[in-house]
Enzyme design. Structure first.
Site, PDB file in Angstrom:
ATOM      1  N   CYS A 114       0.810  -1.231   0.000  1.00 48.30           N
ATOM      2  CA  CYS A 114       0.000   0.000   0.000  1.00 48.30           C
ATOM      3  C   CYS A 114       0.841   1.278   0.000  1.00 48.30           C
ATOM      4  O   CYS A 114       0.342   2.342  -0.334  1.00 48.30           O
ATOM      5  CB  CYS A 114      -0.941   0.002   1.202  1.00 48.30           C
ATOM      6  SG  CYS A 114      -2.088  -1.373   1.167  1.00 48.30           S
ATOM      7  N   HIS A 248      -3.636   7.147   2.262  1.00 48.77           N
ATOM      8  CA  HIS A 248      -3.977   5.802   1.796  1.00 48.77           C
ATOM      9  C   HIS A 248      -5.380   5.477   2.292  1.00 48.77           C
ATOM     10  O   HIS A 248      -5.733   5.797   3.426  1.00 48.77           O
ATOM     11  CB  HIS A 248      -2.956   4.796   2.343  1.00 48.77           C
ATOM     12  CG  HIS A 248      -3.328   3.380   2.037  1.00 48.77           C
ATOM     13  ND1 HIS A 248      -3.714   2.984   0.785  1.00 48.77           N
ATOM     14  CD2 HIS A 248      -3.404   2.277   2.829  1.00 48.77           C
ATOM     15  CE1 HIS A 248      -4.005   1.692   0.815  1.00 48.77           C
ATOM     16  NE2 HIS A 248      -3.819   1.239   2.040  1.00 48.77           N
ATOM     17  N   ASN A 278     -10.044  -0.435  -0.349  1.00 54.06           N
ATOM     18  CA  ASN A 278      -8.590  -0.316  -0.286  1.00 54.06           C
ATOM     19  C   ASN A 278      -8.001  -0.890  -1.578  1.00 54.06           C
ATOM     20  O   ASN A 278      -8.032  -2.099  -1.785  1.00 54.06           O
ATOM     21  CB  ASN A 278      -8.086  -1.086   0.944  1.00 54.06           C
ATOM     22  CG  ASN A 278      -6.564  -1.051   1.076  1.00 54.06           C
ATOM     23  OD1 ASN A 278      -5.863  -0.604   0.170  1.00 54.06           O
ATOM     24  ND2 ASN A 278      -6.064  -1.526   2.203  1.00 54.06           N
TER      25      ASN A 278
HETATM   26  N1  ACO Z   1     -18.191  -8.715   9.146  1.00 54.79           N
HETATM   27  C1  ACO Z   1     -18.622  -8.948  10.388  1.00 54.79           C
HETATM   28  N2  ACO Z   1     -17.802  -9.207  11.422  1.00 54.79           N
HETATM   29  C2  ACO Z   1     -16.477  -9.240  11.168  1.00 54.79           C
HETATM   30  C3  ACO Z   1     -15.941  -9.022   9.883  1.00 54.79           C
HETATM   31  C4  ACO Z   1     -16.861  -8.757   8.847  1.00 54.79           C
HETATM   32  N3  ACO Z   1     -16.470  -8.509   7.585  1.00 54.79           N
HETATM   33  N4  ACO Z   1     -14.603  -9.110   9.938  1.00 54.79           N
HETATM   34  C5  ACO Z   1     -14.282  -9.379  11.218  1.00 54.79           C
HETATM   35  N5  ACO Z   1     -15.426  -9.465  11.964  1.00 54.79           N
HETATM   36  C6  ACO Z   1     -15.536  -9.732  13.396  1.00 54.79           C
HETATM   37  C7  ACO Z   1     -14.314 -10.432  13.970  1.00 54.79           C
HETATM   38  O1  ACO Z   1     -14.419 -11.829  13.777  1.00 54.79           O
HETATM   39  C8  ACO Z   1     -14.386 -10.021  15.414  1.00 54.79           C
HETATM   40  O2  ACO Z   1     -15.314 -10.846  16.060  1.00 54.79           O
HETATM   41  P1  ACO Z   1     -15.025 -11.323  17.589  1.00 54.79           P
HETATM   42  O3  ACO Z   1     -14.965 -10.057  18.395  1.00 54.79           O
HETATM   43  O4  ACO Z   1     -16.210 -12.182  17.871  1.00 54.79           O
HETATM   44  O5  ACO Z   1     -13.723 -12.061  17.540  1.00 54.79           O
HETATM   45  C9  ACO Z   1     -14.963  -8.609  15.381  1.00 54.79           C
HETATM   46  O6  ACO Z   1     -15.587  -8.482  14.086  1.00 54.79           O
HETATM   47  C10 ACO Z   1     -13.928  -7.519  15.554  1.00 54.79           C
HETATM   48  O7  ACO Z   1     -12.801  -7.813  14.698  1.00 54.79           O
HETATM   49  P2  ACO Z   1     -11.533  -6.881  14.667  1.00 54.79           P
HETATM   50  O8  ACO Z   1     -10.535  -7.475  13.708  1.00 54.79           O
HETATM   51  O9  ACO Z   1     -11.080  -6.563  16.037  1.00 54.79           O
HETATM   52  O10 ACO Z   1     -12.188  -5.565  14.021  1.00 54.79           O
HETATM   53  P3  ACO Z   1     -11.552  -4.147  13.837  1.00 54.79           P
HETATM   54  O11 ACO Z   1     -12.419  -3.132  14.465  1.00 54.79           O
HETATM   55  O12 ACO Z   1     -10.082  -4.126  14.171  1.00 54.79           O
HETATM   56  O13 ACO Z   1     -11.696  -3.942  12.255  1.00 54.79           O
HETATM   57  C11 ACO Z   1     -10.278  -3.994  10.294  1.00 54.79           C
HETATM   58  C12 ACO Z   1     -11.022  -4.808  11.371  1.00 54.79           C
HETATM   59  C13 ACO Z   1     -11.315  -3.206   9.518  1.00 54.79           C
HETATM   60  C14 ACO Z   1      -9.527  -4.938   9.388  1.00 54.79           C
HETATM   61  C15 ACO Z   1      -9.302  -3.012  10.987  1.00 54.79           C
HETATM   62  O14 ACO Z   1      -8.558  -3.687  11.963  1.00 54.79           O
HETATM   63  C16 ACO Z   1      -8.349  -2.346  10.013  1.00 54.79           C
HETATM   64  O15 ACO Z   1      -8.738  -1.534   9.214  1.00 54.79           O
HETATM   65  N6  ACO Z   1      -7.024  -2.645  10.110  1.00 54.79           N
HETATM   66  C17 ACO Z   1      -5.989  -1.966   9.341  1.00 54.79           C
HETATM   67  C18 ACO Z   1      -6.061  -2.294   7.870  1.00 54.79           C
HETATM   68  C19 ACO Z   1      -4.899  -1.637   7.160  1.00 54.79           C
HETATM   69  O16 ACO Z   1      -4.596  -0.471   7.353  1.00 54.79           O
HETATM   70  N7  ACO Z   1      -4.183  -2.380   6.314  1.00 54.79           N
HETATM   71  C20 ACO Z   1      -2.984  -1.849   5.717  1.00 54.79           C
HETATM   72  C21 ACO Z   1      -3.061  -1.738   4.273  1.00 54.79           C
HETATM   73  S1  ACO Z   1      -3.511  -3.248   3.450  1.00 54.79           S
HETATM   74  C22 ACO Z   1      -2.126  -3.812   2.559  1.00 54.79           C
HETATM   75  O17 ACO Z   1      -1.043  -3.368   2.693  1.00 54.79           O
HETATM   76  C23 ACO Z   1      -2.373  -4.949   1.595  1.00 54.79           C
END
Ligand code: ACO
Length: 321
Positions: A114, A248, A278
């Site tokens: 990214c 980003h 993304n």
């Molecule tokens: N729909 C419903 N529930 C979901 C989903 C979904 N699509 N995905 C995960 N959940 C659930 C999980 O299983 C978890 O359930 P649990 O509490 O029962 O275990 C709950 O939702 C919370 O999951 P988290 O992973 O803690 O959710 P979070 O608020 O952290 O959001 C996300 C996840 C959106 C991925 C976030 O962490 C994020 O944006 N991270 C950074 C992403 C990023 O910047 N990436 C870098 C660039 S990508 C690259 O370089 C290729």
């Protein structure tokens, strides 16, 4: 004063097919509400079989050339930031070079996930400043859908496909325009937070994205805050000198946190992730092209790019547009 590189024009390409959150909710256990609240994403474009990364990169570049009124002969080189090349080799860049009938010159891909577009911009800037080239096409292009496990709800809702391009050119005028600084970082110790579970020389296939989202999120907020501070210090400016933040487009909460750090109102932050998701290395040039074409970002304004991705890599660039 040494010559600087300016962004002369921008272009972008998005596949026609749009995949909404509601459609995804029919395939995996998720909901429009969860995706929108946690990420800010509402829809993403998905490339078809006839739209590999090289095709999207070429179309974005074609639009940047048209916007600049430049011909093929005016371009000295091509750098494509991508983590989803059509083939292991040759590079996407040489495919763009051939499709646009550009003259022989440097053409290569940069892989920093990214952060790739900012890395590529920095390399192009150095090449221009050292007189290796006068005008370079810098492109971010990704078919992230090719790395998705469509049964994994934790990743399949996040990504989209597309491409964005800029023409970076040498600028002799002493008017303050151009790239003012670039800042590139990686911390390979954090490589297991975000990776693909395959590769050409291991499994023989590209594999699927695996992400420890919460940890990536925490690192993103910290590193983005640090790098923004570094940009301001290095350029001896206050946050209020920034006209536009082009971040980003991974998560609206990460973007908001960086904007708060800069004390920048959200109407000065370019946000396209609601429609694009993304798109990895394509996300900044896609957002930039959108903001330029709708008249938001104007010549002479101070613009900050920042990104974080797999590696972990992170990067920023400050420029007077
Ligand atoms: N729909 C419903 N529930 C979901 C989903 C979904 N699509 N995905 C995960 N959940 C659930 C999980 O299983 C978890 O359930 P649990 O509490 O029962 O275990 C709950 O939702 C919370 O999951 P988290 O992973 O803690 O959710 P979070 O608020 O952290 O959001 C996300 C996840 C959106 C991925 C976030 O962490 C994020 O944006 N991270 C950074 C992403 C990023 O910047 N990436 C870098 C660039 S990508 C690259 O370089 C290729």
């Amino acid at each position: 004063m040494a010559a600087r590189s300016v962004i002369r024009s921008t272009g972008s390409y998005l596949p026609q097919r749009i995949l909404t959150n509601d459609e995804l909710a029919k395939q995996v256990d998720t909901s429009d509400e969860w995706i929108t609240q946690r990420t800010g994403i509402r829809a993403r474009h998905i490339a078809g079989d006839g739209e590999p990364t090289s095709f999207m990169a070429t179309e974005a570049a074609r639009r940047a050339l048209e916007a600049a009124n430049c011909g093929a002969a005016d371009i000295d080189g091509v750098i494509v930031a991508t983590t989803t090349p059509d083939r292991s080799f040759p590079s996407v860049a040489v495919q763009v070079q051939s499709a646009l009938k550009l003259k022989p010159g440097p053409a290569f891909d940069v892989q920093a996930v990214c952060s790739g577009f900012v890395y590529a911009l920095s390399v192009a800037n150095s090449m221009i400043q050292t007189n290796m080239a006068r005008r370079i096409l810098v492109i971010g292009a990704e078919k992230m859908s090719s790395l998705i496990d469509w049964n994994d709800r934790t990743t399949c809702v996040l990504f989209g496909d597309g491409a964005g391009a800029v023409i970076l050119e040498r600028h002799e005028d002493d008017d303050g325009r151009g790239i003012l600084s670039t800042h590139l970082y990686a911390n390979g110790d954090l490589r297991d937070l975000l990776y693909t579970d395959g590769g050409t020389c291991t499994t023989g296939t590209a594999g699927h994205i695996v992400m420890h989202g919460r940890e990536v999120f925490k690192n993103a907020v910290t590193y983005m805050a640090e790098i923004v501070e570094e940009v301001l210090d290095k350029n001896h400016i206050d946050a209020n000198a920034i006209d536009w933040l082009v971040p980003h487009q991974a998560n609206l909460r990460i973007i908001t946190s960086t904007a708060e750090k800069l004390n920048l109102p959200m109407d000065r932050v370019v946000v396209t992730l609601d429609r694009h998701g993304n798109t990895s290395a394509a996300s900044i040039p896609l957002a930039l092209d959108h903001a330029v074409r709708c008249g938001d970002i104007q010549r002479g304004q101070m613009v900050l790019f920042e990104a974080l991705g797999g590696g972990l890599t992170w990067a920023a660039a400050l420029l007077r547009f």
